[in-house]
Motif scaffolding. Structure first.
Motif, short mmCIF file in Angstrom:
data_model
loop_
_atom_site.label_atom_id
_atom_site.label_comp_id
_atom_site.label_asym_id
_atom_site.label_seq_id
_atom_site.Cartn_x
_atom_site.Cartn_y
_atom_site.Cartn_z
N UNK A 1 -5.09 4.04 -6.94
CA UNK A 1 -3.77 4.17 -6.34
C UNK A 1 -3.10 5.45 -6.84
N UNK B 1 -5.49 0.61 -10.22
CA UNK B 1 -4.35 1.47 -10.54
C UNK B 1 -4.79 2.94 -10.55
N UNK C 1 6.92 4.74 -17.47
CA UNK C 1 6.55 4.33 -16.11
C UNK C 1 7.77 3.95 -15.30
N UNK C 2 7.78 4.41 -14.07
CA UNK C 2 8.85 3.99 -13.17
C UNK C 2 8.30 3.27 -11.96
N UNK C 3 6.98 3.40 -11.74
CA UNK C 3 6.37 2.68 -10.63
C UNK C 3 5.62 1.48 -11.21
N UNK C 4 6.18 0.29 -11.06
CA UNK C 4 5.53 -0.84 -11.72
C UNK C 4 4.19 -1.18 -11.08
N UNK C 5 3.28 -1.67 -11.90
CA UNK C 5 2.00 -2.17 -11.38
C UNK C 5 2.29 -3.47 -10.62
N UNK C 6 1.40 -3.83 -9.71
CA UNK C 6 1.63 -5.05 -8.93
C UNK C 6 1.68 -6.28 -9.83
N UNK D 1 0.15 -0.03 -3.30
CA UNK D 1 0.63 -1.32 -3.80
C UNK D 1 1.32 -2.05 -2.64
N UNK D 2 1.08 -3.34 -2.55
CA UNK D 2 1.71 -4.10 -1.46
C UNK D 2 2.03 -5.50 -1.96
N UNK D 3 2.94 -6.12 -1.26
CA UNK D 3 3.30 -7.51 -1.54
C UNK D 3 2.35 -8.40 -0.75
N UNK E 1 1.54 9.80 -12.91
CA UNK E 1 1.82 9.46 -14.30
C UNK E 1 2.93 8.42 -14.42
N UNK E 2 3.73 8.30 -13.38
CA UNK E 2 4.82 7.34 -13.45
C UNK E 2 4.38 5.92 -13.16
N UNK E 3 3.13 5.77 -12.77
CA UNK E 3 2.65 4.43 -12.42
C UNK E 3 2.31 3.65 -13.70
N UNK E 4 2.83 2.47 -13.79
CA UNK E 4 2.55 1.60 -14.93
C UNK E 4 1.04 1.37 -15.05
N UNK E 5 0.51 1.63 -16.21
CA UNK E 5 -0.92 1.42 -16.42
C UNK E 5 -1.73 2.70 -16.34
#
Lengths: 338, 739, 169
Positions: free
Chosen positions: B120, B117, C10-15, A3-5, B57-61
């Motif tokens: 990633x 996602x 979730x703790x790692x937000x999607x972009x 993920x990047x900005x 698993x912590x990644x949203x989505x």
């Protein structure tokens, strides 16, 4: 891909400001190498600073008779630019020897300078590689190294620089213009790319907070006697095993200036002043060219699979010099090597 | 009446392909589709010690991470993992347990709302391994290879004949050579993908990249333990496969497992790198010895092959048998050994065994010709055989002699200076080489359905695939001709497991099989129409039998008297029939009295830069004898494609494994070289007339494989002729030509 | 052992998605996309324009070739957010009102494909090639079409198709 900005820079000062603010950020222009590496998780920037809207897209004549090429001029625009075609056909030829038409439409001049190696191990995060992960070891030295360097290698890295365009720029004594927090500076092309030594993670001497703004060509273009000869494993769309940019200036039957740069053999486009000196003030002949090739490759060292490259490079140098001297440059579409 | 069989007909699916309308397995987008990404092994052999999926698993989505520990149930018996083309052994089971058999093996599957996602998060899955020593180098394993035994192994070499040892001892000239072919990967341009639609009733519709929808359907049912009606497999378009889609591949199982675990539709598309973990053409070392008399007889052949397989299955094809088949020779011996490596199981790749076995044989023949100071073509003519030498049977047809004649004439072979290095074109040495090619004309039981409607439209269907071979088009051609309809009035359905039975598409057997299958079914339609026509008042065909009528231009016509004809539409309308549906199975009775083969003569010109070794294949003439050609346009394309593959095999293709890591390092298509447009110059394809009234009613033999066979040998022989250097290990890269 | 199972909080937000505008085949398309979405995936997954193909996703095969501002590029190595405001032409945009573009017809006439998977990329690349006007001879077409790999090996037919279309344009 991590993920990047994503941000867009508005001008050069803004770009420099933005990169200084985030050490893990990187610029993106054509993206043809960076996105590729990001998909393999080799490049993992926190932020991409889009510089494609900066006003660096022109090719301008300089006061001393040279050209200043904006960093965002695409490879194809450059190769087909009338001034390049007329005055620096070596550069045009080298660009057209590389990649594909689509990639040349995308790739920028500045980005081409910053292309990273095609070493298999650099690309595969499952294997050690000092360039990708300093200190992890070089897998290529005892592994698959047919594509790898024979000059300027170190115990840490034997990767090659992959660009064709840069080989011509090296031969033409180009200069790189960069801007950074401390202002603008120019870097001689031979000082731009580095040898691996014990810091193979650094490909160039550009500082992380600097941006390439232009490449400048001196007046001397060698438009009469030049060639770009690329030897590869298929007839197009492959990285060089060995490539040779040769440029001569002849006065009657005497070489008064000679340039010789090789791709595919080292961590940077390889030039050798001694070999070029061996050509100056000589008449073009097989013997002269052989001697220059001998000198050029005097320190060449192979690693097993790439032993053939020393001999191949020798023959390619001689052939390129013959083509340059005769004024019959290698065509990039007629695959017969004349 | 319009003839369609044998014409140059443009592909009926051409429009769909040039407009982007043709949908491939990974292109069925539906609302709520989840996307999966594979986590692949980074070791060649060992066990999974620990998987930490917490970061992923912590990644949203992210919806789930499947591993061998939490996947839905899978069958436990080996037999459940069997398929129509599986070799002997214990098939690979993705996510089954902690065992690692090969690098790039799937070890976890991340499922997420978006493909980016999933990818990633897949990189965030931490896998710890207990690594074991691996071997991936055929040369290291060569001495441990084990022999195939006739009777025990299905593709064991043919029985030896004569007394080869004595014949070799007596031979005036002997040639012995060792030929190497590296691992090659199919690399179809479409990435392997499966889209599994989880229907509201829990049934699965699987869009899969496969050469056999029914093979995959049965496999998935067995592995998942479901009833046949719960899984439907579709594959309307396949973006190339070349053998890689013969066996059900792991992306189909993984996507189906995920869909069942999540009760959601899931797509899994592999990356190009991960596709190097699917399968490949096995590397092989072949030794060939030939013994000949000075007077022009071939007296002895010995062909030994060592080929690669995995630790868990015994994949092999009969490389050696081609040598004893092709030429008249009283004495022949064979041996075939398998070497186990810590790689996935190999599989069939374009002309499996012949592309490689005939490469070795035809290079050896060239070397024998040199030793005998004979023209290579003359040598082959002297050894020409009208009988299959292995089984001592006549051929149902064999026009190889005509291939030699027409091919050599088109090429200008008679102007060849036999001396190596004798011909130059400036900086380049020019070489001319030739080789023979041979493949089997196979045919398999198949079923086809035809639905004819009173408006003069027919739909023909079969569960077979069109992997680019032109099956859609030839099915339409045969149906149109047999039913007497315009081509535009025929629609074709294929690539759906619910359609009439078809085997996998491979081995060049589908064209002959499905064409005769359609002819059979069309015959049944004709009989039905005749039955209706006879019931009409004052029917012109009242006395006709089924054999005596044909269908043409919407009419049922007597073959004896064309004025005796009945309109199909009228016959149907008269009886109130608006559609006729027939589905027939076709089998191919073979009394074993004849051998069925296709043949080719390949002539190649190369130009080699004398100093730099850069090779250009400037001209290839391929003369083909393959029975009746269904469609000269698509057939020519098939052969051109085979020649391009032969160029790649000769000069470019090689999967590079770092044996320290047991890992493929050029798992991409930048460094795994296949020919690009600039590598391909003139290719001239000749189809020689070959009538075969025995092989099947339509006289069709199939074309997909024969195009590649012999090409690499012709090029290698041309390189020898150009340079005087004999390179016996493929690919012939320029470094191998350095003096 | 392994920590797997259903997703925890979730703790790692999607972009974050960024609004962009693409003019695809002449039609304005508003999209909200994460920066990591390639132009290729935007076309295939977000606009359901699956005619543009993914063959390697690394710029090595040319199957994803589209025209951006009339120039052929590789959509797999382009970030969609960087093409905000751009005109994109894909294979779906070539036929006009049901009539095939001459290149599409030429590809059918010359059987310049088999499996058809590289075909949209070949045709878009050939569109770019013809517009560039650099290729005259078969040799030049071959070189300038070498960024499009056809594994079925239809190259001679592809060259013939392009020559036919060139003759018409």
């Amino acid at each position: 891909m991590i993920n990047f900005q994503y941000v867009r820079a508005t001008d050069v000062a803004d770009a420099v400001h933005r990169i200084a603010a985030d050490p893990a950020a990187t610029f993106i222009a054509g993206g043809s190498n960076l996105i590729d590496l990001m998909k393999y998780d080799v490049e993992r920037p926190s932020r991409l600073i889009d510089i494609t809207r900066l006003p660096l897209k022109s090719v301008e004549e300089t006061a001393d008779g040279g050209l200043r090429i904006g960093a965002l001029v695409s490879n194809s625009d450059l190769a087909y630019h009338p001034l390049i075609a007329a005055r620096y056909p070596l550069l045009a030829s080298a660009i057209l020897a590389g990649a594909s038409a689509q990639l040349r439409n995308m790739a920028s001049t500045g980005g081409n300078l910053l292309q990273r190696t095609r070493c298999y191990y650099f690309y595969d995060t499952a294997t050690p590689c000092n360039k990708r992960e300093p200190g992890s070891g070089c897998s290529a030295i005892s592994g698959l190294n047919r594509m790898h360097a024979i000059l300027g290698t170190s115990e840490a890295c034997i990767a090659t620089h992959p660009s064709d365009m840069c080989v011509a720029l090296a031969a033409l004594d180009a200069r790189v213009h960069a801007a950074g927090p401390a202002g603008a500076r120019t870097i001689a092309f031979s000082d731009f790319h580095r040898l691996p030594e014990n810091t193979p993670e650094r490909d160039t001497n550009l500082q992380p907070n600097e941006i390439v703004t232009a490449v400048e060509l001196p007046a001397r273009g060698f438009a009469a006697n030049y060639t770009y000869l690329k030897i590869r494993d298929r007839l197009s769309y492959a990285f060089a095993l060995v490539s040779v940019a040769a440029a001569l200036e002849l006065q009657g039957d005497t070489i008064i200036e000679a340039r010789l740069a090789l791709g595919g053999v080292a961590h940077k486009p390889w030039r050798d002043p001694t070999a070029e000196a061996a050509l100056r003030e000589q008449a073009p002949s097989q013997a002269t060219f052989n001697r220059a090739a001998d000198v050029f490759l005097r320190d060449a060292k192979a690693f097993g699979h790439n032993a053939f490259k020393i001999n191949l490079a020798h023959r390619a140098i001689v052939r390129a010099l013959i083509q340059a001297a005769a004024g019959t440059p290698q065509s990039q579409s007629d695959k017969k090597i004349r | 009446m319009t003839n369609y069989i044998g014409t140059a007909t443009s592909r009926i699916d051409g429009r769909a392909k040039v407009t982007g309308e043709a949908k491939y397995a990974g292109e069925f987008n539906i609302t709520g589709l989840a996307h999966a990404s594979v986590v692949a092994s980074t070791i060649a052999k060992g066990r999974i010690a620990r998987i930490d999926a917490s970061a992923a698993l912590s990644v949203e989505g992210v919806l789930d991470v499947l591993t061998h520990l939490n996947r839905p149930p899978m069958a436990s018996a080996d037999s459940a993992y069997d398929d129509d083309t599986a070799p002997e052994g214990s098939p690979f089971r993705p996510l089954y347990n902690d065992r690692i058999w090969f690098n790039f093996q799937p070890v976890a599957l991340v499922v997420a709302e978006k493909p980016e996602i999933a990818r990633f998060a897949a990189a965030l899955v931490r896998v710890e391994y207990e690594e074991q020593a691996h071997v991936t180098d055929l040369h290291r394993q060569r001495d441990k290879a084990f022999a195939l035994e006739p009777g025990k192994n299905h593709s064991a070499p043919p029985k030896p004949r004569g007394t080869a040892e004595q014949a070799f001892a007596a031979a005036a000239v002997r040639h012995r050579g060792e030929y190497y072919v590296p691992i090659e990967h199919h690399n179809p341009i479409e990435l392997f993908a499966s889209t599994v639609i989880f229907e509201s009733d829990g049934k699965l519709t699987v869009y899969d990249k496969t050469q056999g929808v029914q093979n995959v359907q049965r496999y998935l049912c067995n592995v998942l333990g479901t009833e046949p009606e719960e899984v439907r497999v579709m594959s309307p378009f396949v973006g190339g496969a070349f053998g890689s889609g013969l066996r059900p591949q792991f992306q189909a199982v993984l996507a189906a497992l995920a869909a069942r675990a999540l009760k959601r539709s899931v797509r899994l598309a592999l990356t190009r790198q991960q596709m190097y973990g699917l399968s490949y053409r096995p590397a092989m070392i072949q030794q060939i010895e030939l013994g000949a008399s000075a007077g022009g007889t071939l007296d002895a052949i010995a062909h030994d092959a060592i080929t690669v397989t995995s630790q868990y299955e015994d994949f092999h094809r009969q490389e050696t048998g081609w040598s004893g088949l092709l030429y008249r020779c009283a004495n022949a011996t064979y041996a075939h050994r398998l070497a186990r490596l810590d790689l996935e199981t190999p599989c069939d790749m374009r002309a499996p065994s012949a592309a490689t076995g005939v490469y070795a044989l035809e290079c050896a023949m060239d070397e024998l010709a040199v030793a005998l100071k004979l023209d290579p073509l003359e040598l082959r003519l002297r050894y020409y055989s009208d009988r299959d030498q292995n089984t001592d049977r006549p051929y149902s047809s064999k026009s190889l002699r005509e291939c030699y004649r027409q091919g050599s004439q088109a090429f200008g072979w008679d102007k060849r200076n036999p001396e190596p290095r004798s011909t130059r074109d400036g900086t380049e040495l020019v070489g001319w080489g030739m080789a023979s090619g041979v493949w089997e004309a196979l045919q398999v039981p198949i079923a086809a359905r035809i639905v004819l409607t009173a408006n003069g439209h027919a739909e023909v269907s079969c569960a077979t695939s069109d992997i680019g071979t032109g099956t859609y088009t030839i099915m339409a051609q045969v149906a149109a001709e047999m039913l007497g309809l315009p081509l535009d009035n025929v629609t074709v359905k294929l690539g759906d497991s619910t359609l009439p039975q078809s085997p996998v598409e491979g081995g060049s057997w589908i064209a002959a099989s499905v064409s005769n299958g359609i002819a059979t079914t069309a015959g049944a339609v004709r009989e039905e129409l005749l039955r209706l026509a006879k019931q009409m008042p004052n029917s012109a065909l009242a006395d006709a039998t089924a054999d005596e009528v044909t269908l043409a231009d919407g009419m049922l016509v007597s073959k004896r008297d064309a004025t005796c004809a009945v309109s199909i539409a009228e016959a149907m309308r008269h009886r109130g029939v608006d559609r006729i549906e027939q589905e027939k199975s076709t089998t191919f009775d073979d009394d074993g009295s004849h051998a069925h083969n296709t043949h080719s003569a390949v002539f190649a010109e190369v130009k080699v830069d004398e100093e730099l070794g850069v090779i250009r294949v400037t001209r290839v003439v391929s003369a083909i004898a393959a029975g009746r050609i269904l469609n000269t346009k698509t057939a020519r394309s098939q052969i051109i494609g085979g020649v391009v593959w032969g160029i790649g095999m000769a000069l470019h293709e090689e999967t590079l494994i770092d044996h320290n890591f047991g890992r493929i390092m050029n798992a991409n298509i930048a460094e795994y070289h296949v020919p690009v447009n600039a590598d391909v110059y003139d290719i001239d394809v000749i189809f020689v007339d070959e009538l075969d009234a025995i092989v099947n009613p339509l006289g069709i033999k199939g074309l997909g494989e024969i195009g590649i066979v012999g090409v690499a040998a012709a090029i290698a022989n041309a390189i020898y002729h150009a340079t005087g250097m004999r390179v016996r290990d493929l690919p012939i890269t320029l470094d191998k030509l350095q003096r | 052992m392994a920590q797997t199972g259903t997703a925890t909080k979730p703790i790692t937000p999607a972009p974050e998605n960024i609004p962009i505008l693409l003019i695809v085949n002449g039609v304005e398309r508003q999209l909200r996309l994460a920066p990591w979405t390639s132009l290729l995936d935007a076309l295939r997954n977000h606009l359901d324009l699956t005619g543009t193909k993914k063959g390697c996703d690394h710029g090595q095969c040319g199957a994803c070739t589209v025209l951006v501002e009339g120039r052929r590029i590789l959509s797999c190595l382009s970030l969609a957010v960087m093409k905000d405001g751009a005109h994109v032409t894909t294979i779906e945009g070539l036929a006009q009102g049901g009539a095939l573009h001459p290149l599409q017809q030429a590809f059918i006439d010359h059987d310049a494909f088999q499996c058809g998977y590289c075909t949209p990329g070949q045709i878009c690349s050939a569109m770019g090639l013809i517009a560039e006007g650099r290729a005259k001879s078969a040799e030049e077409i071959r070189e300038l079409m070498s960024g499009n790999i056809c594994r079925c090996g239809a190259y001679p037919n592809i060259v013939a198709a392009i020559q036919q279309a060139m003759g018409q344009s």
